[in-house]
Design a protein around this motif. Structure first.
Motif, PDB file in Angstrom:
ATOM      1  N   MET A  54      -6.675   0.385  -3.254  1.00  0.00           N
ATOM      2  CA  MET A  54      -7.271   0.513  -4.589  1.00  0.00           C
ATOM      3  C   MET A  54      -6.935  -0.777  -5.323  1.00  0.00           C
ATOM      4  SD  MET A  54      -6.595   3.354  -7.535  1.00  0.00           S
ATOM      5  CE  MET A  54      -7.465   3.335  -9.106  1.00  0.00           C
ATOM      6  N   GLU A 107      -7.268  -3.064  -8.766  1.00  0.00           N
ATOM      7  CA  GLU A 107      -7.517  -2.816 -10.187  1.00  0.00           C
ATOM      8  C   GLU A 107      -7.849  -1.328 -10.333  1.00  0.00           C
ATOM      9  OE1 GLU A 107      -7.344  -4.715 -13.028  1.00  0.00           O
ATOM     10  OE2 GLU A 107      -6.476  -6.388 -11.934  1.00  0.00           O
ATOM     11  N   GLY A 108      -8.988  -0.987 -10.878  1.00  0.00           N
ATOM     12  CA  GLY A 108      -9.371   0.418 -11.005  1.00  0.00           C
ATOM     13  C   GLY A 108     -10.385   0.855  -9.984  1.00  0.00           C
ATOM     14  N   ASN A 109     -10.649   0.030  -8.973  1.00  0.00           N
ATOM     15  CA  ASN A 109     -11.702   0.336  -8.007  1.00  0.00           C
ATOM     16  C   ASN A 109     -11.111   1.001  -6.770  1.00  0.00           C
ATOM     17  OD1 ASN A 109     -13.952   0.500  -6.437  1.00  0.00           O
ATOM     18  ND2 ASN A 109     -14.448  -1.688  -6.477  1.00  0.00           N
ATOM     19  N   ASP A 110     -11.269   2.316  -6.666  1.00  0.00           N
ATOM     20  CA  ASP A 110     -10.777   3.066  -5.513  1.00  0.00           C
ATOM     21  C   ASP A 110     -11.720   2.936  -4.321  1.00  0.00           C
ATOM     22  OD1 ASP A 110      -8.945   4.611  -4.192  1.00  0.00           O
ATOM     23  OD2 ASP A 110      -9.768   6.521  -4.873  1.00  0.00           O
ATOM     24  N   ASP A 157     -11.550  -5.803  -6.265  1.00  0.00           N
ATOM     25  CA  ASP A 157     -12.131  -4.902  -7.249  1.00  0.00           C
ATOM     26  C   ASP A 157     -13.622  -5.150  -7.345  1.00  0.00           C
ATOM     27  OD1 ASP A 157     -11.352  -7.439  -8.336  1.00  0.00           O
ATOM     28  OD2 ASP A 157     -11.720  -6.694 -10.350  1.00  0.00           O
ATOM     29  N   TYR A 160      -3.416   2.933  -3.906  1.00  0.00           N
ATOM     30  CA  TYR A 160      -3.703   4.046  -4.815  1.00  0.00           C
ATOM     31  C   TYR A 160      -2.418   4.739  -5.264  1.00  0.00           C
ATOM     32  CZ  TYR A 160      -5.923   8.091  -6.861  1.00  0.00           C
ATOM     33  OH  TYR A 160      -6.334   9.055  -7.750  1.00  0.00           O
ATOM     34  N   GLY A 214      -2.598  -4.667 -12.182  1.00  0.00           N
ATOM     35  CA  GLY A 214      -3.583  -3.956 -11.385  1.00  0.00           C
ATOM     36  C   GLY A 214      -3.008  -3.305 -10.141  1.00  0.00           C
ATOM     37  N   ASN A 215      -3.651  -2.182  -9.707  1.00  0.00           N
ATOM     38  CA  ASN A 215      -3.279  -1.534  -8.451  1.00  0.00           C
ATOM     39  C   ASN A 215      -3.600  -2.411  -7.254  1.00  0.00           C
ATOM     40  OD1 ASN A 215      -3.909   0.783 -10.394  1.00  0.00           O
ATOM     41  ND2 ASN A 215      -2.961   1.874  -8.668  1.00  0.00           N
ATOM     42  N   LYS A 229      -7.283  14.135  -6.648  1.00  0.00           N
ATOM     43  CA  LYS A 229      -6.752  14.413  -7.983  1.00  0.00           C
ATOM     44  C   LYS A 229      -6.111  15.803  -8.053  1.00  0.00           C
ATOM     45  CE  LYS A 229      -9.852  11.337 -10.492  1.00  0.00           C
ATOM     46  NZ  LYS A 229     -10.915  11.239 -11.501  1.00  0.00           N
ATOM     47  N   SER A 235       1.280   5.734 -13.183  1.00  0.00           N
ATOM     48  CA  SER A 235       1.126   4.346 -13.613  1.00  0.00           C
ATOM     49  C   SER A 235       2.291   3.493 -13.108  1.00  0.00           C
ATOM     50  CB  SER A 235       1.052   4.267 -15.138  1.00  0.00           C
ATOM     51  OG  SER A 235       2.341   4.463 -15.698  1.00  0.00           O
TER      52      SER A 235
END
Length: 477
Positions: free
Chosen positions: A151, A153-156, A187, A56, A52-53, A7, A60
């Motif tokens: 990655m 959905e939101g699960n990295d 995910d 990563y 969804g991703n 990040k 957006s």
């Protein structure tokens, strides 16, 4: 900490762009109704078009550029570099995105192309390629890799299922022939919303090493060391081609695939059956006389509240299709709550002179749940000229006792000796009470009749002989 650093890197990159408007950053976007792929100099990301991703990204899916962590590497004479690609060219008609670069005298072309997947042909898979050409005057040792920061959905920390292995959560490396046919990233293993699927090139383009590992320690060197006792955590995949000599003017192409995936799930039971095709249909092999095998993966999981026993998965196969390398069924003594088992099946088909469409049924059962709802897949087997016909089993009514009914005069099952009894000499109901001696006479090739007339004839002959003997004695004296 590594997640925080990821990040921090994003914030730093954004600040640098804001402060220096004169910096030119190449950005390109390739998309269709299924997936979105974006690039920015040396980075790539990917999304499902539905939201969804798949890889990563810091930005957006609505943005025009990628600010991500997935990227290619090129290795020349043991020196690693991440090529920068400027002025990427997008060809919407052919669904390709192309960029060029140069690393240590090696010309590099990165091509991203949206193609149909191996399962049902849907245009939802990205083909990532590096074309490496030695345009120098000397030979160089050249290799490379694609680093994919998964990655979903939101699960990295997207967990993996690997064909032929199962769900993996610790760092794992495969080499050479042990490299699996494919992998899937989720995910959630239990209730996936989005699935990423990767496959690896075969033949001359096949990678040398594949690693499933943590994002933070996957960069250098070309093949980073791996500790298989460590949890994966922030998940990523390294697809690696070792260096080999590239003569002046020679080209090497490195290719891998990643995109959307699918799982079919049979609901309605504590024993959940899931399956996914790796290959869609049989294709004719290079020799023209056989087919390339197809693969599918199935799994069972216990989603109930108590342990299950006598668990098994098995296939119902059509005529002419067989399983190689294993039997058509696997058994597990027990399956604990939340536990999952997985099996990858390789199917081969006998050559057929006509095109055939066949079905393969995947079943699961346990002692407690019984047999669950199956999953059925359809495969097309193309025609091969000159092949012997496939003999299908007879389609007689299911109640037929004997599958082979070649002769309507077949002796009934109650007949003692079907091989010798003639239809014209079948025993009657009265003959069932005969003595053993009488039975043996009745089983001869000729039936002479009842016993009483024969005895009468015998008595008459004896009487006649006796009379002649008496007459000759009386009148000879």
């Amino acid at each position: 900490m590594r997640k925080i650093m990821k990040k921090v890197a994003a914030i730093g990159a954004a600040a640098a762009l804001a402060a220096t408007a004169v910096i030119s950053v190449s950005a390109a976007r390739l998309e269709n109704e299924n997936i979105i792929v974006r690039t920015s100099t040396n980075r790539m990301d990917m999304f499902s078009a539905k939201g969804g991703n798949l890889l990563y990204s810091f930005i957006s899916r609505n943005g025009d550029t990628a600010d991500a962590t997935s990227r290619p590497y090129v290795s020349v004479n043991e020196s690693m570099s991440v090529p920068d690609f400027y002025d990427d060219v997008v060809d919407p008609a052919n669904l390709t995105l192309t960029g060029t670069s140069k690393v240590y005298g090696i010309d590099v072309v990165r091509t991203i192309r949206i193609i149909g997947n191996n399962t049902n042909g849907a245009m939802d898979t990205a083909e990532f390629s590096l074309t490496l050409t030695n345009n120098t005057d000397t030979s160089k040792n050249v290799g490379g890799k694609f680093f994919l920061d998964t990655m979903v959905e939101g699960n990295d920390h997207a967990p993996f299922r690997v064909a032929g292995v199962g769900a993996i959560s610790t760092k794992t490396q495969f080499e050479g022939d042990a490299i699996p046919a494919s992998f899937q990233a989720f995910d959630s293993l239990q209730s996936p919303k989005t699935i990423g699927t990767g496959t690896f090139a075969a033949g001359a383009g096949k990678p040398d090493v594949v690693q499933f590992r943590n994002f933070g320690d996957s960069n250098y060197p070309l093949v980073p060391e791996i500790d298989t006792s460590e949890e994966i955590g922030d998940s990523a995949v390294n697809v690696i081609w070792l260096e080999r000599e590239l003569a002046p003017g020679e080209t090497r192409v490195l290719t891998t695939y990643y995109g959307l995936g699918y799982i079919d799930v049979s609901e309605g039971s504590e024993l959940k059956l899931g399956a996914t095709k790796i290959d869609g249909s049989f294709t004719i092999s290079e020799d023209g006389n056989s087919y390339n095998p197809v693969r599918l993966t199935s799994y069972v999981s216990n989603t109930g509240n108590s342990e299950l026993s006598g668990v098994g998965m098995y296939l119902d196969l059509p005529e002419g299709v067989t399983v190689t390398g294993s039997s058509s069924g696997v058994a597990y003594p027990s399956l604990k709550v939340g536990e999952e088992k997985q099996q990858t099946w390789t199917l081969e088909a006998a050559p057929s002179p006509v095109e055939r469409t066949v079905t393969v049924t995947i079943n699961a059962q346990s002692t407690e749940t019984g047999k669950g709802e199956p999953i059925i897949y359809t495969y097309v087997i193309p025609a091969i000229n000159g092949a012997e016909p496939i003999v299908e089993p007879t389609t007689a009514e299911p109640t037929t006792a004997e599958p082979t009914t070649a002769e309507p005069t077949t002796v009934e099952a109650t007949t003692a000796a079907p091989a010798t009894v003639q239809p014209t000499t079948a025993a009657t109901k009265d003959e069932a009470t005969k003595s053993e001696a009488t039975k043996s006479e009745a089983n001869g090739t000729v039936k002479t009749g009842e016993a009483f007339p024969a005895i009468a004839v015998l008595i008459t002959l004896v009487a006649g002989v006796g009379a002649v003997y008496f007459y000759r004695r009386k009148y000879s004296n």
